[in-house]
Design a protein around this motif. Structure first.
Motif, PDB file in Angstrom:
ATOM      1  N   ALA A  78       0.824  -1.212   0.000  1.00 13.07           N
ATOM      2  CA  ALA A  78       0.000   0.000   0.000  1.00 13.07           C
ATOM      3  C   ALA A  78       0.858   1.262   0.000  1.00 13.07           C
ATOM      4  N   ARG A  79       2.022   1.210   0.654  1.00  7.26           N
ATOM      5  CA  ARG A  79       2.886   2.382   0.697  1.00  7.26           C
ATOM      6  C   ARG A  79       3.534   2.679  -0.649  1.00  7.26           C
ATOM      7  N   LEU A  80       3.401   1.752  -1.597  1.00  6.70           N
ATOM      8  CA  LEU A  80       3.930   1.972  -2.949  1.00  6.70           C
ATOM      9  C   LEU A  80       2.923   2.698  -3.849  1.00  6.70           C
ATOM     10  N   GLU A  81       1.736   2.934  -3.334  1.00  4.97           N
ATOM     11  CA  GLU A  81       0.648   3.503  -4.153  1.00  4.97           C
ATOM     12  C   GLU A  81       1.024   4.788  -4.889  1.00  4.97           C
ATOM     13  N   PRO A  82       1.765   5.728  -4.299  1.00  2.46           N
ATOM     14  CA  PRO A  82       2.080   6.952  -5.042  1.00  2.46           C
ATOM     15  C   PRO A  82       2.853   6.721  -6.337  1.00  2.46           C
ATOM     16  N   TRP A  83       3.550   5.588  -6.435  1.00  3.40           N
ATOM     17  CA  TRP A  83       4.339   5.334  -7.643  1.00  3.40           C
ATOM     18  C   TRP A  83       3.473   5.007  -8.849  1.00  3.40           C
ATOM     19  N   ALA A  84       2.222   4.652  -8.643  1.00  5.24           N
ATOM     20  CA  ALA A  84       1.363   4.307  -9.782  1.00  5.24           C
ATOM     21  C   ALA A  84       1.258   5.464 -10.770  1.00  5.24           C
ATOM     22  N   GLY A  85       1.273   6.688 -10.266  1.00  8.01           N
ATOM     23  CA  GLY A  85       1.150   7.840 -11.142  1.00  8.01           C
ATOM     24  C   GLY A  85       2.449   8.565 -11.406  1.00  8.01           C
ATOM     25  N   ALA A  86       3.576   8.013 -10.956  1.00 10.76           N
ATOM     26  CA  ALA A  86       4.867   8.678 -11.142  1.00 10.76           C
ATOM     27  C   ALA A  86       5.348   8.527 -12.575  1.00 10.76           C
ATOM     28  N   ASP A  87       6.085   9.520 -13.056  1.00  9.61           N
ATOM     29  CA  ASP A  87       6.586   9.508 -14.426  1.00  9.61           C
ATOM     30  C   ASP A  87       7.891   8.715 -14.490  1.00  9.61           C
ATOM     31  N   THR A  88       7.761   7.397 -14.424  1.00 10.25           N
ATOM     32  CA  THR A  88       8.919   6.529 -14.527  1.00 10.25           C
ATOM     33  C   THR A  88       8.503   5.147 -15.009  1.00 10.25           C
ATOM     34  N   VAL A  89       9.241   4.625 -15.975  1.00 13.28           N
ATOM     35  CA  VAL A  89       8.953   3.281 -16.461  1.00 13.28           C
ATOM     36  C   VAL A  89       9.320   2.236 -15.420  1.00 13.28           C
ATOM     37  N   THR A  90      10.098   2.612 -14.410  1.00 12.48           N
ATOM     38  CA  THR A  90      10.423   1.650 -13.358  1.00 12.48           C
ATOM     39  C   THR A  90       9.216   1.307 -12.497  1.00 12.48           C
ATOM     40  N   ARG A  91       8.076   1.878 -12.801  1.00 15.56           N
ATOM     41  CA  ARG A  91       6.834   1.383 -12.191  1.00 15.56           C
ATOM     42  C   ARG A  91       6.662  -0.106 -12.459  1.00 15.56           C
ATOM     43  N   GLY A  92       7.259  -0.582 -13.565  1.00 14.38           N
ATOM     44  CA  GLY A  92       7.203  -2.015 -13.834  1.00 14.38           C
ATOM     45  C   GLY A  92       7.884  -2.812 -12.744  1.00 14.38           C
ATOM     46  N   LEU A  93       9.110  -2.400 -12.380  1.00 14.91           N
ATOM     47  CA  LEU A  93       9.821  -3.072 -11.293  1.00 14.91           C
ATOM     48  C   LEU A  93       9.079  -2.914  -9.974  1.00 14.91           C
ATOM     49  N   ILE A  94       8.598  -1.708  -9.720  1.00  9.86           N
ATOM     50  CA  ILE A  94       7.996  -1.403  -8.421  1.00  9.86           C
ATOM     51  C   ILE A  94       6.669  -2.126  -8.234  1.00  9.86           C
ATOM     52  N   LEU A  95       5.791  -2.012  -9.210  1.00  8.11           N
ATOM     53  CA  LEU A  95       4.410  -2.425  -8.982  1.00  8.11           C
ATOM     54  C   LEU A  95       4.047  -3.758  -9.631  1.00  8.11           C
ATOM     55  N   TRP A  96       4.949  -4.330 -10.429  1.00  8.01           N
ATOM     56  CA  TRP A  96       4.743  -5.725 -10.799  1.00  8.01           C
ATOM     57  C   TRP A  96       5.243  -6.620  -9.665  1.00  8.01           C
ATOM     58  N   TYR A  97       6.503  -6.447  -9.283  1.00  4.43           N
ATOM     59  CA  TYR A  97       7.062  -7.321  -8.249  1.00  4.43           C
ATOM     60  C   TYR A  97       6.492  -7.019  -6.867  1.00  4.43           C
ATOM     61  N   GLY A  98       5.953  -5.827  -6.677  1.00  4.06           N
ATOM     62  CA  GLY A  98       5.320  -5.496  -5.409  1.00  4.06           C
ATOM     63  C   GLY A  98       3.925  -6.058  -5.257  1.00  4.06           C
ATOM     64  N   THR A  99       3.330  -6.553  -6.372  1.00  5.15           N
ATOM     65  CA  THR A  99       1.956  -7.063  -6.321  1.00  5.15           C
ATOM     66  C   THR A  99       1.803  -8.476  -6.873  1.00  5.15           C
ATOM     67  N   ALA A 100       2.778  -8.956  -7.652  1.00  4.15           N
ATOM     68  CA  ALA A 100       2.599 -10.202  -8.396  1.00  4.15           C
ATOM     69  C   ALA A 100       2.358 -11.416  -7.505  1.00  4.15           C
ATOM     70  N   LEU A 101       2.885 -11.376  -6.293  1.00  2.04           N
ATOM     71  CA  LEU A 101       2.724 -12.521  -5.381  1.00  2.04           C
ATOM     72  C   LEU A 101       1.549 -12.356  -4.432  1.00  2.04           C
ATOM     73  N   ALA A 102       0.858 -11.223  -4.503  1.00  2.93           N
ATOM     74  CA  ALA A 102      -0.212 -10.952  -3.539  1.00  2.93           C
ATOM     75  C   ALA A 102      -1.384 -11.899  -3.685  1.00  2.93           C
ATOM     76  N   ASP A 103      -1.701 -12.300  -4.916  1.00  3.16           N
ATOM     77  CA  ASP A 103      -2.855 -13.176  -5.090  1.00  3.16           C
ATOM     78  C   ASP A 103      -2.490 -14.644  -4.936  1.00  3.16           C
ATOM     79  N   GLY A 104      -1.242 -14.916  -4.514  1.00  2.00           N
ATOM     80  CA  GLY A 104      -0.873 -16.285  -4.215  1.00  2.00           C
ATOM     81  C   GLY A 104      -0.661 -16.514  -2.737  1.00  2.00           C
TER      82      GLY A 104
END
Length: 455
Positions: A78-104
């Motif tokens: 949840a503390r990563l939420e501000p990055w969703a709207g940040a101007d950086t392609v590294t949102r892929g690193l941040i919000l894929w790996y920060g969420t990919a295991l959540a539904d498992g």
């Protein structure tokens, strides 16, 4: 080399290490630890590495099945939420790996039933947090940003212990607000919603004229860059909403980093008056970073990071593996991603050569980078799932790399000998949080805890 007998204990040690790190950094995000005294350099909002810490917490929840571990993972994500709207392609690193295991990870209800969850269910517990914090945390610290990913971020920030302090960071914004709130939900639903929001934001930033999501300006410097570390995480995240854009983003990066023809290395859209390979002295090595020249419309190689950056080639291999596991992405560029995989696998140190590469392959006597080895191992385990003549070799090499890391470079669950940035001598023999994550992810795959097709 078989993983039987050592992978399970190694994963248990890394899982226990997560708790040690958690107690050291509190509600901050770990970046790297000094091998001499174990002090962590941290960041308040996570920067480009925040998703790996969240991912480690989700992996711990998967292994322990403890409701408290799940709540900790959900709160961190949840503390990563501000990055969703940040101007950086590294949102892929941040919000894929920060969420990919959540539904498992198991929900509290699953814990009572003794089964793993399949995602998307609501229950009781601590829900998602929103907003960011200003001026609180663990330890006293000052600075701007949290360091550099070979030029991607500026400044340093350190601090562990107890107490409060103030901080200033560039990147995701400067808004303030409540960091946590209590409500319903297990954290899974909130993480999936955050993932979807980030994917759609990436798609909104996709530039069809360039065929990529640009590097972005969140960390300062030129915005129109194409870098090897701009494709991992971004490809699977973007593929959840637009497989064609994910394919274009990766294909155009490969055209630059490897050459438009992966077999010959010819590069399209670059300065024809410059012999690129001779100019930067690369031979077969990928060119990991490019800058778009608005005046000419051409791409030019950046001075840093230079060819030979072992983590750059690992990031490319990981993104290619993710594309090959997604038919909707691969269909947009038939044969292109398989060609890229073959070229990357042919590089010394991938399927052959040293199991742990130097941070700069052109400096074999320089520091090693175990994080590059761990990323490569996960990429190889993914490629082992792709039918082909090299799938067996990929699996064998991945097991050998992970065994080398667990046996020779790990102490009490900490993956040592990682190198953040060799050129500047930044954290050259340290524990790196993304190294810990990819080691844990590889071990979790070997023990059957996770399915790498979905991470």
């Amino acid at each position: 080399m078989s993983a039987e007998g050592w992978a399970g204990p190694a994963l248990a040690a890394v899982t226990e290490r997560v708790g040690v790190i958690e107690r050291a950094v509190g509600d901050r995000f770990p970046l790297y630890a000094d091998p001499a005294d174990g002090t962590w350099t941290t960041t308040g909002r996570g920067a480009w590495t925040g998703g790996f810490w969240a991912g480690l917490l989700w992996l711990r929840a998967l292994r322990t099945r403890a409701a408290s571990d799940r709540r900790a993972a959900a709160a961190c994500t949840a503390r990563l939420e501000p990055w969703a709207g940040a101007d950086t392609v590294t949102r892929g690193l941040i919000l894929w790996y920060g969420t990919a295991l959540a539904d498992g990870a198991p929900t509290p209800g699953d814990l009572r039933a003794g089964a793993f969850g399949t995602g998307g269910r609501a229950g009781s517990g601590t829900g998602a947090a929103t907003g960011t914090r200003a001026g609180s945390g663990t330890g006293a610290k000052t600075g701007t940003g949290i360091g550099t990913e070979t030029g991607s971020e500026t400044g340093t920030e350190t601090g562990t212990g107890t107490g409060t302090g103030t901080e200033t960071e560039t990147g995701a914004g400067t808004e303030t607000g409540s960091e946590t709130k209590t409500g319903t939900g297990t954290g899974t639903e909130a993480a999936l919603l955050l993932r979807d929001r980030a994917a759609r934001a990436l798609l909104a930033d996709y530039d069809p004229a360039l065929g990529i999501v640009p590097w972005g300006g969140a960390f300062g410097g030129p915005r129109l860059l194409a870098r090897a570390d701009g494709v991992p995480g971004t490809v699977p995240l973007l593929a959840t909403v637009a497989p064609d854009a994910a394919a274009d983003h990766l294909r155009h990066h490969l055209d630059l980093c490897l050459g438009a023809d992966a077999r010959t290395g010819a590069r399209a859209g670059t300065d024809a008056d410059t012999d690129t390979d001779a100019h930067i002295g690369i031979g077969p090595e990928p060119v990991p970073a490019w800058r778009h020249d608005g005046a000419t419309g051409l791409w030019r190689p950046c001075d840093e990071p230079r060819p030979g950056w072992s983590r750059g080639r690992a990031w490319l291999l990981l993104a290619v593996a993710d594309a090959l596991l997604r038919p909707g992405v691969t269909a947009r560029a038939p044969g292109r991603f398989a060609d890229a995989a073959r070229r990357l696998l042919a590089l010394d140190g991938v399927l052959t050569g040293p199991l742990v590469p130097p941070a700069d392959v052109h400096r074999p006597d320089g520091p090693l980078d175990t994080s590059a080895a761990a990323i490569t191992a996960v990429a190889l385990l993914k490629l082992a799932r792709v039918p082909g003549e090299r799938s067996g070799a990929c699996a064998d090499r991945a097991v050998a790399v992970l065994g080398e890391l667990a046996g020779r470079h790990t102490a009490d669950g900490a993956l040592l000998d990682g190198c953040y940035e060799a050129g500047r001598g930044l954290a050259p023999r340290h524990e790196l949080i993304w190294g810990d994550f990819f080691l844990a992810l590889g071990l979790a795959a070997l023990t059957g805890l996770v399915d790498l097709s979905h991470v």
